[in-house]
Design a protein around this motif. Structure first.
Motif, mmCIF file in Angstrom:
data_model
loop_
_atom_site.group_PDB
_atom_site.id
_atom_site.type_symbol
_atom_site.label_atom_id
_atom_site.label_comp_id
_atom_site.label_asym_id
_atom_site.label_seq_id
_atom_site.Cartn_x
_atom_site.Cartn_y
_atom_site.Cartn_z
ATOM 1 N N THR A 160 1.429 -0.123 9.230
ATOM 2 C CA THR A 160 1.362 1.256 9.701
ATOM 3 C C THR A 160 0.244 1.493 10.710
ATOM 4 N N THR A 161 -0.790 0.652 10.674
ATOM 5 C CA THR A 161 -1.957 0.944 11.496
ATOM 6 C C THR A 161 -2.528 -0.316 12.121
ATOM 7 N N ARG A 162 -3.180 -0.122 13.273
ATOM 8 C CA ARG A 162 -3.902 -1.227 13.899
ATOM 9 C C ARG A 162 -5.375 -1.209 13.516
ATOM 10 N N LEU A 163 -5.783 -0.169 12.785
ATOM 11 C CA LEU A 163 -7.186 -0.099 12.360
ATOM 12 C C LEU A 163 -7.518 -1.290 11.452
ATOM 13 N N PRO A 164 -8.754 -1.774 11.532
ATOM 14 C CA PRO A 164 -9.179 -2.788 10.559
ATOM 15 C C PRO A 164 -9.026 -2.245 9.135
ATOM 16 N N ILE A 165 -8.571 -3.089 8.236
ATOM 17 C CA ILE A 165 -8.325 -2.681 6.851
ATOM 18 C C ILE A 165 -9.273 -3.431 5.918
ATOM 19 N N TRP A 166 -10.042 -2.644 5.141
ATOM 20 C CA TRP A 166 -10.849 -3.215 4.068
ATOM 21 C C TRP A 166 -10.205 -2.785 2.756
ATOM 22 N N VAL A 167 -10.127 -3.692 1.805
ATOM 23 C CA VAL A 167 -9.623 -3.331 0.482
ATOM 24 C C VAL A 167 -10.796 -3.388 -0.499
ATOM 25 N N LYS A 168 -11.009 -2.269 -1.217
ATOM 26 C CA LYS A 168 -12.156 -2.204 -2.134
ATOM 27 C C LYS A 168 -11.735 -2.729 -3.497
ATOM 28 N N LEU A 169 -12.354 -3.834 -3.891
ATOM 29 C CA LEU A 169 -11.925 -4.550 -5.090
ATOM 30 C C LEU A 169 -12.500 -3.929 -6.358
ATOM 31 N N SER A 170 -11.685 -3.975 -7.398
ATOM 32 C CA SER A 170 -12.164 -3.574 -8.717
ATOM 33 C C SER A 170 -12.846 -4.757 -9.386
ATOM 34 N N PRO A 171 -13.940 -4.506 -10.101
ATOM 35 C CA PRO A 171 -14.554 -5.603 -10.866
ATOM 36 C C PRO A 171 -13.761 -5.905 -12.134
ATOM 37 N N GLU A 172 -12.708 -5.139 -12.384
ATOM 38 C CA GLU A 172 -11.993 -5.281 -13.644
ATOM 39 C C GLU A 172 -10.769 -6.184 -13.542
ATOM 40 N N ALA A 173 -10.503 -6.686 -12.325
ATOM 41 C CA ALA A 173 -9.421 -7.662 -12.194
ATOM 42 C C ALA A 173 -9.843 -8.951 -12.911
ATOM 43 N N SER A 174 -8.913 -9.574 -13.601
ATOM 44 C CA SER A 174 -9.294 -10.800 -14.320
ATOM 45 C C SER A 174 -9.572 -11.925 -13.323
ATOM 46 N N ASP A 175 -8.967 -11.837 -12.149
ATOM 47 C CA ASP A 175 -9.169 -12.875 -11.133
ATOM 48 C C ASP A 175 -9.367 -12.209 -9.770
ATOM 49 N N SER A 176 -10.615 -11.942 -9.445
ATOM 50 C CA SER A 176 -10.916 -11.247 -8.184
ATOM 51 C C SER A 176 -10.476 -12.058 -6.986
ATOM 52 N N VAL A 177 -10.578 -13.366 -7.087
ATOM 53 C CA VAL A 177 -10.209 -14.211 -5.958
ATOM 54 C C VAL A 177 -8.713 -14.085 -5.681
ATOM 55 N N ALA A 178 -7.916 -14.023 -6.739
ATOM 56 C CA ALA A 178 -6.467 -13.888 -6.554
ATOM 57 C C ALA A 178 -6.133 -12.565 -5.879
ATOM 58 N N VAL A 179 -6.822 -11.491 -6.276
ATOM 59 C CA VAL A 179 -6.585 -10.190 -5.644
ATOM 60 C C VAL A 179 -7.018 -10.251 -4.180
ATOM 61 N N ALA A 180 -8.177 -10.830 -3.929
ATOM 62 C CA ALA A 180 -8.677 -10.919 -2.552
ATOM 63 C C ALA A 180 -7.729 -11.751 -1.685
ATOM 64 N N ARG A 181 -7.194 -12.821 -2.269
ATOM 65 C CA ARG A 181 -6.271 -13.667 -1.505
ATOM 66 C C ARG A 181 -4.997 -12.893 -1.153
ATOM 67 N N ALA A 182 -4.518 -12.100 -2.103
ATOM 68 C CA ALA A 182 -3.326 -11.277 -1.844
ATOM 69 C C ALA A 182 -3.601 -10.285 -0.714
ATOM 70 N N CYS A 183 -4.810 -9.739 -0.693
ATOM 71 C CA CYS A 183 -5.179 -8.809 0.389
ATOM 72 C C CYS A 183 -5.173 -9.546 1.721
#
Lengths: 305, 259
Positions: A160-183
């Motif tokens: 939808t946008t050309r703006l840079p996208i940052w995703v703010k991660l929750s510390p409650e994900a069991s695997d932060s790396v997996a969430v970050a990789r999906a992002c």
């Protein structure tokens, strides 16, 4: 003082003049600091979380102090994205602020719509997707702990946008790396880590639960070790993904620690409540440190050993 | 309103008032402040407690001063501050009584204070005296006679009526025991109040029933004091919320949904 090189590349073509930003929800819309500090000096400011419609937020009590921290359940009170674009962004442009619009929604479609309304708005430099707010009934937290859902939100916004996208991660994900990789796989330019951690507070004498929302997000120095750990893990596994470090950063030492574990920039949050000039003080300290050590902000990133 | 500044001030004096209260005087410039405005105060005690504490200014001349009641760890540490200790002070903050109503020579007032709520009201009484307004009638209530700090000073500048719940001073009961009589004694007077929320709610209700305006100086837990934490809400009449730090502390009581 000499002007050390503090510029950092946070992905998506966005270069910040320095790595010190202010965290969403702790700095208003960046217009509350007139007479306190010049927002143009900061690396950037992350707006209060914006939703499609204005929100009044939760009833009191909304905050409770805890050991070396605080709980909040503000409930994403905000003016709504349209009022932000109409009233706040022009004033922020006048002040030459680098603006990261933090957005919050409860569905992929609403995230997409928020991105659409902010796309191309002069004076907005990036989006930060709040997929991890713990304080609303149908919050984003379910997006933030699930790599698939988080990837879907990121993809919808990317389309939808050309703006840079940052995703703010929750510390409650069991695997932060997996969430970050999906992002990353779905077009995020950076991740910011971490959002608050759910907690609660009770009065021992009366049994009263202090927050009207019952639970709230823990922030402040108490959560810094958790933030350092998550930033370090994500940076180590995904070194190509820029990470913006958040969590308990009050002093220049805190900021340098965060850069050393792999953050390319940091956000000062709860510390701004204690001292409205906290972010500027961190920046001044970083400048002095880089001069004294003959180094740059970029050279500090990922140097923990 | 001038923007707040974070300044370091040294404690000039710290004296006990009554059993459980302290008046702390500071050396420094509190900025351009009027009665009802407040400051966020913190000592050099690091991250526990983390947050500064909101305190109404009791006065700024000859020195900035605050009235402290110990209710928890932060106020315990503030109350223990010794002369020479440094406090960080964010000031001035919030809206004054004068931002909510006219404080002028023609202002006729009934002041209603509960306990530590006396602080901004003592100062507004002095402001009223300073502009040549009629001597206010003040109703000051506490649980016992020990809960009436600075009553002697209030008696010098107002016609003071005291109430205590245990009858150890003045009329036995709460401020509402004598409030109707006080309103009758000052026809047309505006009511200025500060104290526990249930007391202010009762005062506002009586004042409005008597057709009077009522200005309340509110209190709420807050992290920042300057409008960014969004913690210090009170319900607004007609829906939504007011922010004590930036819409208040001094507001027309009709703006509040008292519960």
């Amino acid at each position: 003082m000499a002007r050390p090189d503090l510029e950092v590349d946070v992905g998506g073509g966005l270069r910040l003049a320095n790595p010190v930003l202010t965290a969403s929800g702790t700095f208003g819309y960046g217009l509350e600091h007139d007479g306190i500090g010049d927002v143009a000096e900061l690396g950037g400011i992350c707006s209060k979380g914006l939703s499609l419609a204005p929100r009044e937020g939760n009833p009191p009590e909304r905050i409770a102090e805890t050991a070396a921290g605080m709980l909040n359940a503000i409930g994403l009170a905000n003016v709504g994205v349209d009022a932000f674009v109409r009233e706040k962004v022009p004033a922020l442009r006048e002040r030459r602020a680098t603006v990261i619009a933090n957005v919050f929604a409860t569905s992929v479609e609403d995230f997409r719509e928020l991105a659409r309304r902010l796309d191309g708005v002069e004076g907005v430099h990036a989006l930060e997707l709040n997929v991890s707010c713990p304080n609303v009934a149908h919050g984003g937290l379910e997006f933030g702990v699930d790599p698939k859902a988080c990837g879907a939100v990121t993809r919808a916004v990317r389309d939808t946008t050309r703006l840079p996208i940052w995703v703010k991660l929750s510390p409650e994900a069991s695997d932060s790396v997996a969430v970050a990789r999906a992002c990353l796989d779905n077009g995020a330019d950076a991740v910011s880590a971490i959002n608050t951690i759910r907690g609660m507070s009770v009065d021992a004498r009366t049994g009263r639960i202090r927050l009207a929302n019952r639970t709230g997000g823990l922030s402040g120095p108490a959560i810094k070790p958790i933030a350092l750990r998550i930033v370090w893990e994500v940076h180590r596994k995904l070194p190509e993904l820029p990470v913006i470090g958040i969590g308990g950063i009050s002093t220049v030492e805190d900021a340098i620690e965060m850069l050393r574990v792999g953050a390319r920039a940091v956000q000062v949050g709860t510390a701004s409540f204690v001292d409205p000039r906290a972010a500027w003080n961190v920046l001044d300290g970083l400048r002095a440190f880089c001069v004294a050590q003959r180094t740059t902000a970029r050279e500090l990133v990922g140097t923990a050993w | 309103m001038s923007p707040p500044r974070l300044v370091t001030m040294k404690v000039a004096s710290n004296r006990r008032v009554g059993d459980a209260y302290r008046v702390i005087e500071l050396d420094g410039d509190a900025g351009v402040v009027r009665s009802g405005q407040f400051a966020m105060l913190k000592g050099a005690w690091g991250v526990a407690p983390l947050l500064p504490r909101p305190m109404s200014w009791l006065a700024v001349e000859p020195r900035p001063s605050v009235l402290i009641k110990v209710v928890g760890e932060g106020t315990r540490l503030l109350a223990a501050a010794a002369p020479g200790d440094e406090l960080t002070v964010l000031t001035p903050l919030g809206r004054a009584f004068a931002d909510a109503t006219e404080i002028g020579p023609a202002t006729r007032s009934v002041i209603v204070a509960g306990g530590v709520g006396i602080a901004p009201l003592l100062w507004v009484a002095e402001e009223l005296g300073g502009v040549g307004a009629e001597r206010p009638l003040a109703v000051y209530g506490g649980r016992t006679r020990a809960d009436l700090p600075l009553a002697e000073r209030m008696a010098e500048i107002t016609e003071l009526w005291v109430t205590t719940e245990d009858g150890s001073a003045g009329t036995k009961g709460r401020v509402t025991e004598v409030l109707d009589a006080a309103l009758d004694a000052r026809p047309g007077a505006i009511v200025l109040t500060c104290g526990p929320t249930p007391m202010m709610a009762a005062v506002a209700q009586r004042a409005h029933a008597a057709g009077r305006r009522c200005i309340a100086a509110l209190e709420a837990p807050m992290a920042c004091g300057y409008g960014v934490c969004l913690g210090c809400v009170v319900p607004r009449a007609g829906g939504g919320f007011l922010y004590v730090c930036s819409d208040g502390p001094c507001v027309d009581a009709r703006e509040i949904e008292w519960r």
